[in-house]
Design an enzyme around this catalytic site. Structure first.
Site, PDB file in Angstrom:
ATOM      1  N   ASP A  37      20.664  19.980  44.252  1.00  0.00           N
ATOM      2  CA  ASP A  37      21.453  20.548  45.326  1.00  0.00           C
ATOM      3  C   ASP A  37      20.491  21.380  46.180  1.00  0.00           C
ATOM      4  O   ASP A  37      19.411  21.762  45.712  1.00  0.00           O
ATOM      5  CB  ASP A  37      22.559  21.431  44.732  1.00  0.00           C
ATOM      6  CG  ASP A  37      23.350  22.154  45.788  1.00  0.00           C
ATOM      7  OD1 ASP A  37      23.771  21.519  46.766  1.00  0.00           O
ATOM      8  OD2 ASP A  37      23.534  23.378  45.638  1.00  0.00           O
TER       9      ASP A  37
ATOM     10  N   ASP B 157      21.374  24.287  48.858  1.00  0.00           N
ATOM     11  CA  ASP B 157      21.702  25.708  48.976  1.00  0.00           C
ATOM     12  C   ASP B 157      21.958  26.332  47.605  1.00  0.00           C
ATOM     13  O   ASP B 157      22.880  25.925  46.898  1.00  0.00           O
ATOM     14  CB  ASP B 157      22.962  25.893  49.833  1.00  0.00           C
ATOM     15  CG  ASP B 157      22.813  25.282  51.213  1.00  0.00           C
ATOM     16  OD1 ASP B 157      22.473  26.024  52.141  1.00  0.00           O
ATOM     17  OD2 ASP B 157      23.020  24.061  51.355  1.00  0.00           O
TER      18      ASP B 157
ATOM     19  N   ASP C 278      24.144  24.568  41.542  1.00  0.00           N
ATOM     20  CA  ASP C 278      24.587  25.934  41.264  1.00  0.00           C
ATOM     21  C   ASP C 278      26.078  26.126  41.504  1.00  0.00           C
ATOM     22  O   ASP C 278      26.545  27.251  41.654  1.00  0.00           O
ATOM     23  CB  ASP C 278      23.803  26.931  42.129  1.00  0.00           C
ATOM     24  CG  ASP C 278      24.218  26.871  43.597  1.00  0.00           C
ATOM     25  OD1 ASP C 278      24.343  25.747  44.126  1.00  0.00           O
ATOM     26  OD2 ASP C 278      24.411  27.936  44.212  1.00  0.00           O
TER      27      ASP C 278
END
Length: 235
Positions: free
Chosen positions: A23, A25, A182
């Site tokens: 991922d 960000d 996250d």
């Protein structure tokens, strides 16, 4: 014994690992400062005080919806939401690679993957309009084996389509790839794609369920842990 150690004892990564997908960000790069700055410019324009980064950082992975909810007190149901969203995206596009940086350990991890001949790429819900220039600003555009944005496939995460598209482009079966993220959506997408999921405790995480309840195969506190965890060795 830590949660991460307990999970490591039960889980074994695919051998050899065909690809590592990240991922963007909150996982590979700390983009929150530029995202928060865009919201704060909107606030200041309206005579409101800027908010501290610590207040906006947890919702950075949720994009405009999360940042406008915290920064401007509006949600998608608000009549002004779409206009504020367009304003926010324009603000962000004008300065999206000013304070954004790779997380600690990212550079050495990517170097290790490349030395070992392991493909890596980025799968993000950030649309390509923003994802591509952010990757360019980080100096990774030419290195990433694939970049799949939130508008690359008909469905963003937690749908598995973006992860499966990344595997298709890399010519790596999903079960031989690993996804690192996250957010709970990242784990859900990996599960739906039949791919091992690693959750990044150092990331933004949001305000939902604790990371230990996401059902990830492993939880890491630092990106460099992946070198040992995935048994990355020079080819």
């Amino acid at each position: 014994m830590s949660q991460a150690v307990m999970r490591t004892a039960r889980w074994r990564p695919p051998q050899p690992v065909g690809a590592v997908l990240f991922d963007l960000d909150g996982t590979l790069a700390d983009t929150a400062p530029d995202l928060a700055a865009a919201v704060n410019r909107m606030r200041v324009r309206r005579g409101r005080d800027a908010l501290p980064l610590e207040l906006l950082r947890p919702v950075a992975s949720h994009g405009a919806r999360g940042l406008l909810r915290v920064g401007m007190d509006v949600g998608p149901e608000h009549p002004d939401f779409e206009g504020l969203k367009r304003e926010f995206l324009d603000e962000y596009e004008r300065a999206l690679a000013v304070h954004t940086r790779l997380f600690d350990g990212a550079s050495s991890l990517l170097d290790a993957l490349e030395r070992a001949g392991v493909a890596w790429g980025v799968v993000t819900n950030k649309v390509m309009r923003f994802a591509a220039p952010v990757l360019e600003g980080l100096g990774l555009a030419a290195r990433a084996g694939v970049l799949v944005g939130g508008d690359t496939t008909p469905h963003p995460k937690p749908h598995p389509a973006p992860l499966l598209e990344a595997c298709r482009r890399l010519q790596v079966p999903a079960h031989r790839a690993v996804y690192v993220g996250d957010d709970l959506r990242d784990v859900q997408a990996a599960r739906a794609a039949g791919m091992p999921a690693i959750a990044a405790r150092y990331g933004y995480l949001g305000d939902g369920e604790p990371i230990e309840r996401w059902g990830a195969d492993e939880i890491i506190d630092h990106l460099e842990e992946l070198v040992t965890l995935l048994h990355i060795k020079p080819s």
